[in-house]
Design a protein around this motif. Structure first.
Motif, PDB file in Angstrom:
ATOM      1  N   MET A   1       0.823  -1.203   0.000  1.00 31.86           N
ATOM      2  CA  MET A   1       0.000   0.000   0.000  1.00 31.86           C
ATOM      3  C   MET A   1       0.863   1.262   0.000  1.00 31.86           C
ATOM      4  SD  MET A   1      -3.064   0.862  -0.097  1.00 31.86           S
ATOM      5  CE  MET A   1      -4.189   2.139   0.244  1.00 31.86           C
ATOM      6  N   GLN A   2       1.974   1.201   0.733  1.00 34.90           N
ATOM      7  CA  GLN A   2       2.863   2.362   0.799  1.00 34.90           C
ATOM      8  C   GLN A   2       3.485   2.624  -0.579  1.00 34.90           C
ATOM      9  OE1 GLN A   2       6.116   1.865   3.472  1.00 34.90           O
ATOM     10  NE2 GLN A   2       6.767   3.989   3.332  1.00 34.90           N
ATOM     11  N   LYS A   6       3.218   5.948  -3.091  1.00 39.54           N
ATOM     12  CA  LYS A   6       4.361   6.633  -3.709  1.00 39.54           C
ATOM     13  C   LYS A   6       4.127   6.832  -5.204  1.00 39.54           C
ATOM     14  CE  LYS A   6       7.968   4.927  -0.614  1.00 39.54           C
ATOM     15  NZ  LYS A   6       9.166   4.056  -0.505  1.00 39.54           N
ATOM     16  N   LEU A   7       3.593   5.794  -5.853  1.00 40.14           N
ATOM     17  CA  LEU A   7       3.335   5.897  -7.281  1.00 40.14           C
ATOM     18  C   LEU A   7       2.259   6.939  -7.580  1.00 40.14           C
ATOM     19  CD1 LEU A   7       3.383   2.101  -8.208  1.00 40.14           C
ATOM     20  CD2 LEU A   7       5.175   3.786  -8.647  1.00 40.14           C
ATOM     21  N   ILE A   8       1.229   6.990  -6.745  1.00 38.96           N
ATOM     22  CA  ILE A   8       0.178   8.011  -6.902  1.00 38.96           C
ATOM     23  C   ILE A   8       0.782   9.401  -6.745  1.00 38.96           C
ATOM     24  CG2 ILE A   8      -1.884   8.999  -5.797  1.00 38.96           C
ATOM     25  CD1 ILE A   8      -2.681   6.665  -7.401  1.00 38.96           C
ATOM     26  N   ALA A   9       1.694   9.569  -5.782  1.00 45.01           N
ATOM     27  CA  ALA A   9       2.328  10.877  -5.558  1.00 45.01           C
ATOM     28  C   ALA A   9       3.132  11.305  -6.790  1.00 45.01           C
ATOM     29  CB  ALA A   9       3.217  10.827  -4.325  1.00 45.01           C
ATOM     30  N   LEU A  19      -5.757  12.951 -13.070  1.00 44.07           N
ATOM     31  CA  LEU A  19      -5.272  11.873 -13.934  1.00 44.07           C
ATOM     32  C   LEU A  19      -4.441  10.831 -13.187  1.00 44.07           C
ATOM     33  CD1 LEU A  19      -4.108  14.105 -16.937  1.00 44.07           C
ATOM     34  CD2 LEU A  19      -6.197  12.764 -16.798  1.00 44.07           C
ATOM     35  N   ALA A  20      -4.100  11.095 -11.936  1.00 40.54           N
ATOM     36  CA  ALA A  20      -3.114  10.278 -11.225  1.00 40.54           C
ATOM     37  C   ALA A  20      -3.494   8.803 -11.130  1.00 40.54           C
ATOM     38  CB  ALA A  20      -2.868  10.853  -9.835  1.00 40.54           C
ATOM     39  N   GLU A  21      -4.698   8.509 -10.697  1.00 41.42           N
ATOM     40  CA  GLU A  21      -5.076   7.103 -10.509  1.00 41.42           C
ATOM     41  C   GLU A  21      -5.114   6.341 -11.825  1.00 41.42           C
ATOM     42  OE1 GLU A  21      -8.350   6.172  -7.997  1.00 41.42           O
ATOM     43  OE2 GLU A  21      -7.796   7.679  -6.512  1.00 41.42           O
ATOM     44  N   ASP A  22      -5.615   6.972 -12.883  1.00 40.72           N
ATOM     45  CA  ASP A  22      -5.651   6.310 -14.189  1.00 40.72           C
ATOM     46  C   ASP A  22      -4.240   6.011 -14.680  1.00 40.72           C
ATOM     47  OD1 ASP A  22      -8.400   6.387 -14.236  1.00 40.72           O
ATOM     48  OD2 ASP A  22      -8.495   8.229 -15.431  1.00 40.72           O
ATOM     49  N   VAL A  23      -3.332   6.951 -14.475  1.00 45.29           N
ATOM     50  CA  VAL A  23      -1.943   6.767 -14.904  1.00 45.29           C
ATOM     51  C   VAL A  23      -1.319   5.590 -14.171  1.00 45.29           C
ATOM     52  CG1 VAL A  23       0.360   7.812 -14.783  1.00 45.29           C
ATOM     53  CG2 VAL A  23      -1.567   9.138 -15.652  1.00 45.29           C
ATOM     54  N   VAL A  24      -1.519   5.513 -12.861  1.00 43.85           N
ATOM     55  CA  VAL A  24      -0.933   4.417 -12.075  1.00 43.85           C
ATOM     56  C   VAL A  24      -1.544   3.080 -12.501  1.00 43.85           C
ATOM     57  CG1 VAL A  24      -0.691   3.460  -9.748  1.00 43.85           C
ATOM     58  CG2 VAL A  24      -0.288   5.885 -10.144  1.00 43.85           C
ATOM     59  N   GLN A  25      -2.842   3.048 -12.747  1.00 41.30           N
ATOM     60  CA  GLN A  25      -3.469   1.810 -13.206  1.00 41.30           C
ATOM     61  C   GLN A  25      -2.880   1.345 -14.537  1.00 41.30           C
ATOM     62  OE1 GLN A  25      -5.562  -0.138 -11.568  1.00 41.30           O
ATOM     63  NE2 GLN A  25      -5.610   1.240  -9.827  1.00 41.30           N
ATOM     64  N   ASP A  26      -2.681   2.291 -15.463  1.00 41.54           N
ATOM     65  CA  ASP A  26      -2.074   1.939 -16.757  1.00 41.54           C
ATOM     66  C   ASP A  26      -0.658   1.419 -16.563  1.00 41.54           C
ATOM     67  OD1 ASP A  26      -4.357   2.708 -18.075  1.00 41.54           O
ATOM     68  OD2 ASP A  26      -3.580   4.659 -18.718  1.00 41.54           O
ATOM     69  N   ALA A  27       0.095   2.067 -15.675  1.00 43.86           N
ATOM     70  CA  ALA A  27       1.475   1.639 -15.426  1.00 43.86           C
ATOM     71  C   ALA A  27       1.515   0.253 -14.787  1.00 43.86           C
ATOM     72  CB  ALA A  27       2.181   2.659 -14.536  1.00 43.86           C
ATOM     73  N   LEU A  28       0.576  -0.032 -13.896  1.00 38.37           N
ATOM     74  CA  LEU A  28       0.522  -1.359 -13.274  1.00 38.37           C
ATOM     75  C   LEU A  28       0.195  -2.440 -14.312  1.00 38.37           C
ATOM     76  CD1 LEU A  28      -1.218  -0.508  -9.891  1.00 38.37           C
ATOM     77  CD2 LEU A  28       1.140  -1.265 -10.218  1.00 38.37           C
ATOM     78  N   LEU A  29      -0.648  -2.123 -15.266  1.00 38.04           N
ATOM     79  CA  LEU A  29      -0.930  -3.074 -16.347  1.00 38.04           C
ATOM     80  C   LEU A  29       0.325  -3.371 -17.165  1.00 38.04           C
ATOM     81  CD1 LEU A  29      -4.413  -1.866 -17.628  1.00 38.04           C
ATOM     82  CD2 LEU A  29      -3.891  -3.997 -16.446  1.00 38.04           C
ATOM     83  N   VAL A  30       1.121  -2.329 -17.418  1.00 40.25           N
ATOM     84  CA  VAL A  30       2.383  -2.524 -18.136  1.00 40.25           C
ATOM     85  C   VAL A  30       3.311  -3.413 -17.315  1.00 40.25           C
ATOM     86  CG1 VAL A  30       4.454  -1.350 -18.982  1.00 40.25           C
ATOM     87  CG2 VAL A  30       2.215  -0.377 -19.437  1.00 40.25           C
ATOM     88  N   ALA A  31       3.363  -3.184 -15.995  1.00 36.82           N
ATOM     89  CA  ALA A  31       4.222  -3.991 -15.120  1.00 36.82           C
ATOM     90  C   ALA A  31       3.807  -5.461 -15.152  1.00 36.82           C
ATOM     91  CB  ALA A  31       4.177  -3.453 -13.697  1.00 36.82           C
ATOM     92  N   ILE A  32       2.502  -5.706 -15.145  1.00 34.80           N
ATOM     93  CA  ILE A  32       2.017  -7.091 -15.205  1.00 34.80           C
ATOM     94  C   ILE A  32       2.397  -7.727 -16.539  1.00 34.80           C
ATOM     95  CG2 ILE A  32      -0.080  -8.495 -15.317  1.00 34.80           C
ATOM     96  CD1 ILE A  32      -1.271  -6.546 -13.203  1.00 34.80           C
ATOM     97  N   VAL A  51       8.017   4.372 -15.324  1.00 30.67           N
ATOM     98  CA  VAL A  51       6.858   4.159 -16.206  1.00 30.67           C
ATOM     99  C   VAL A  51       5.737   5.124 -15.829  1.00 30.67           C
ATOM    100  CG1 VAL A  51       5.063   2.514 -16.899  1.00 30.67           C
ATOM    101  CG2 VAL A  51       7.432   1.741 -16.687  1.00 30.67           C
ATOM    102  N   VAL A  52       5.484   5.257 -14.535  1.00 31.87           N
ATOM    103  CA  VAL A  52       4.432   6.182 -14.069  1.00 31.87           C
ATOM    104  C   VAL A  52       4.770   7.608 -14.485  1.00 31.87           C
ATOM    105  CG1 VAL A  52       3.407   7.228 -12.006  1.00 31.87           C
ATOM    106  CG2 VAL A  52       3.632   4.754 -12.161  1.00 31.87           C
ATOM    107  N   ARG A  53       6.033   8.009 -14.299  1.00 38.20           N
ATOM    108  CA  ARG A  53       6.455   9.362 -14.663  1.00 38.20           C
ATOM    109  C   ARG A  53       6.223   9.615 -16.163  1.00 38.20           C
ATOM    110  NH1 ARG A  53       9.695   9.683 -10.852  1.00 38.20           N
ATOM    111  NH2 ARG A  53      11.238   8.209 -11.604  1.00 38.20           N
ATOM    112  N   ASN A  54       6.657   8.668 -16.994  1.00 43.55           N
ATOM    113  CA  ASN A  54       6.499   8.842 -18.445  1.00 43.55           C
ATOM    114  C   ASN A  54       5.033   8.861 -18.863  1.00 43.55           C
ATOM    115  OD1 ASN A  54       9.245   8.975 -18.862  1.00 43.55           O
ATOM    116  ND2 ASN A  54       9.450   6.790 -19.270  1.00 43.55           N
TER     117      ASN A  54
END
Length: 196
Positions: A1-2, A6-9, A19-32, A51-54
């Motif tokens: 969770m922590q 950090k990724l949301i921040a 846009l933050a939550e959508d960006v993190v969700q997209d980045a997590l899909l890339v990670a998977i 990935v989140v930054r980009n």
């Protein structure tokens, strides 16, 4: 969770809270997809932060361009004596064959793309485009300039460099991009003709 916080921040800092939550969700899909979903591994976490930054920067840029286009549209001065009918109103008055051509023209497609999508020979396409022009001139209308997408600050050369390999890799008939620079490939349906 922590780590998620950090990724949301990071995403909020680069793209804003909306846009933050959508960006993190997209980045997590890339990670998977890349097999790097273990957020306890620090190497994966650093990679995912990049990935989140980009993705956040790309989303923020897309959002700015969209807002800029909307502002241009709303602040567009109207010329006296010219009909300012909405595209939907213009399309409603057209015969079906011209309505499809007009919709494709207004969304930025060129002759080759339209001919492919409608499976028309060049002569038939030229006749329909001429008929469409006559209809628009009779109504005192002109094609809106802001729909062409050509005035945007895009790296057209780099986009073209990427289009051909994508076209070949996906077996498409043609490839293009939307006004924000997102690529797409069009290919014929893999479904055969219906049987009776």
């Amino acid at each position: 969770m922590q780590n998620f916080t950090k990724l949301i921040a990071i995403a909020r800092r680069e793209a804003g809270a909306m846009l933050a939550e959508d960006v993190v969700q997209d980045a997590l899909l890339v990670a998977i997809e890349q097999g790097r979903a273990d957020l306890e591994d620090q190497a994966n976490l650093r990679w995912l932060g990049g990935v989140v930054r980009n993705k956040a920067r790309m989303s923020a840029r897309t959002d700015r361009r969209r807002r800029h286009r909307d502002d241009l549209w709303q602040s567009r001065p109207t010329e006296p004596g010219r009909d300012t009918a909405a595209p939907a109103e213009v399309l409603a008055d057209l015969p079906k064959s011209l309505r499809v051509i007009a919709a494709l023209v207004l969304t930025g497609h060129n002759r080759r793309e339209i001919a492919y999508l409608l499976n028309l020979p060049d002569t038939a396409l030229r006749q329909r485009i001429s008929a469409l022009k006559r209809h628009l001139v009779a109504k005192g209308l002109a094609a809106p300039e802001e729909l062409s997408g050509l005035h945007l600050d895009l790296a057209y050369g780099r986009i073209r460099d990427v289009l051909l390999p994508a076209l070949l890799r996906h077996g498409g008939s043609f490839a293009s991009h939307d006004p924000d620079g997102h690529l797409f490939v069009v290919r014929r349906s893999q479904n055969g003709p219906p049987r009776q």
